[in-house]
Motif scaffolding. Sequence first.
Motif, PDB file in Angstrom:
ATOM      1  N   GLU A  29      56.799  18.434  14.687  1.00 37.04           N
ATOM      2  CA  GLU A  29      56.339  18.549  16.076  1.00 37.04           C
ATOM      3  C   GLU A  29      57.410  19.111  17.002  1.00 37.04           C
ATOM      4  O   GLU A  29      57.139  19.367  18.183  1.00 37.04           O
ATOM      5  N   GLY A  30      58.639  19.294  16.491  1.00 37.01           N
ATOM      6  CA  GLY A  30      59.726  19.826  17.303  1.00 37.01           C
ATOM      7  C   GLY A  30      60.405  18.797  18.178  1.00 37.01           C
ATOM      8  O   GLY A  30      61.228  19.140  19.037  1.00 37.01           O
ATOM      9  N   ARG A  31      60.088  17.534  17.958  1.00 29.61           N
ATOM     10  CA  ARG A  31      60.685  16.480  18.788  1.00 29.61           C
ATOM     11  C   ARG A  31      62.039  16.032  18.257  1.00 29.61           C
ATOM     12  O   ARG A  31      62.801  15.379  18.955  1.00 29.61           O
ATOM     13  N   LEU A  32      62.333  16.357  17.009  1.00 31.45           N
ATOM     14  CA  LEU A  32      63.639  16.107  16.415  1.00 31.45           C
ATOM     15  C   LEU A  32      64.081  17.350  15.656  1.00 31.45           C
ATOM     16  O   LEU A  32      63.261  18.196  15.282  1.00 31.45           O
ATOM     17  N   LYS A  33      65.381  17.435  15.397  1.00 29.73           N
ATOM     18  CA  LYS A  33      65.938  18.610  14.729  1.00 29.73           C
ATOM     19  C   LYS A  33      66.809  18.194  13.552  1.00 29.73           C
ATOM     20  O   LYS A  33      67.608  17.254  13.661  1.00 29.73           O
ATOM     21  N   LEU A  34      66.653  18.882  12.426  1.00 28.08           N
ATOM     22  CA  LEU A  34      67.444  18.594  11.236  1.00 28.08           C
ATOM     23  C   LEU A  34      68.677  19.492  11.185  1.00 28.08           C
ATOM     24  O   LEU A  34      68.589  20.685  11.466  1.00 28.08           O
ATOM     25  N   LEU A  35      69.808  18.889  10.789  1.00 26.59           N
ATOM     26  CA  LEU A  35      71.037  19.672  10.644  1.00 26.59           C
ATOM     27  C   LEU A  35      71.501  19.759   9.201  1.00 26.59           C
ATOM     28  O   LEU A  35      72.045  20.791   8.786  1.00 26.59           O
ATOM     29  N   ALA A  36      71.340  18.686   8.426  1.00 25.90           N
ATOM     30  CA  ALA A  36      71.845  18.680   7.047  1.00 25.90           C
ATOM     31  C   ALA A  36      71.244  17.505   6.292  1.00 25.90           C
ATOM     32  O   ALA A  36      70.599  16.630   6.881  1.00 25.90           O
ATOM     33  N   THR A  37      71.466  17.484   4.972  1.00 23.93           N
ATOM     34  CA  THR A  37      71.056  16.350   4.150  1.00 23.93           C
ATOM     35  C   THR A  37      72.282  15.746   3.485  1.00 23.93           C
ATOM     36  O   THR A  37      73.303  16.423   3.304  1.00 23.93           O
ATOM     37  N   SER A  38      72.163  14.486   3.108  1.00 21.37           N
ATOM     38  CA  SER A  38      73.305  13.776   2.516  1.00 21.37           C
ATOM     39  C   SER A  38      73.290  13.795   0.992  1.00 21.37           C
ATOM     40  O   SER A  38      74.078  13.110   0.349  1.00 21.37           O
ATOM     41  N   GLY A  39      72.380  14.571   0.394  1.00 16.10           N
ATOM     42  CA  GLY A  39      72.285  14.623  -1.061  1.00 16.10           C
ATOM     43  C   GLY A  39      73.082  15.754  -1.679  1.00 16.10           C
ATOM     44  O   GLY A  39      73.746  16.526  -0.986  1.00 16.10           O
TER      45      GLY A  39
END
Length: 327
Positions: free
Chosen positions: A219-229
């Motif tokens: 929905e664009g309400r949060l933004k992803l930067l990276a994953t911890s895997g």
Amino acid sequence: MKPLNRRLFPVFALIGLGLFSPFAASAQEWSPTKPIRIIVPITGSTNDVLARLIAPKLQEVLGQPIVVENRPGAGGNIGADMVAKAAPDGHTLLIGYNGPLAINVSLFDKMPYDPVKDLAPITLMVKAPQYLVVNPAAGFNSVKDFLEKAKANPSKYSYGSVAMGSASHLTMEMFKSAAGFHMTHIPYRGAGPAVTDLISGNIQAAFFVPGNVQQFVKEGRLKLLATSGQKRFASTPEIPTLNESGYPDFEATSWIGFLTTGGTPQPIIERYNREIVKIVRSPEITKRLLEMEFEIVATTPNQFRDWIASEIKRWGKVIKDTGTKAE
């Protein structure tokens, strides 16, 4: 006709009396005799979602009502302690995670229960890396940008976690230590309120498992930067790992499993293991778990016990290295 071997006669006699049978073990399989409680030691989280996915299926095969109860607090210790101190009769289950099972023994100076002695593992169901997720208004466009802004304004930003001592808490502490930045920690009682505050801008960043934030990212309400895997998620192949972002060997995993009270008889544990593993591996539940980006594990009780022991050591080292303590 030769007489029966006298050594065999007692066995045949017992069979005739119904006291010995090759089917005796299955006939004596444990079944609950009253309603079952599944204690969720955190609110608004994937633990809660999984408990409510599994409960109705388990109720069908066990023939007793199953009630899911949220008992959050003290980083999951309150709910876990309830199960640790329950009667060891198979009528109280815990859907546990890293915090109360592996992290808190090193994080808290005093624990009300021993996660190894007072809880009996049933099965490790799932595990998953986490997303580093931020509020779009904070202006973080990449991991590099995130670190530059955090280092330039050490008192400006804060991050949330699903609970004190959770993987979302310790993963950010690991990242802070590895990257050399400061950010104030705000612990919550579950993912729900933490995600709500992240969306509203009351906190600026957090680590969450995908199931907690997928919809809000779409929905664009949060933004992803990276994953911890160690590898990128299939659903977001454009999002890099922290390894790729300049932090080799960085890996942090969240996991969820079922346990019951320590001292519970083995037949009870074996019945639960068999039924829960069957449910987790069923097409319907497997589909839901994969949609939530979980890796399905579904271990034996002994494998889960060994996993908890290894995780206690692993997170204990993280806590020692970062100097983290319960606030």
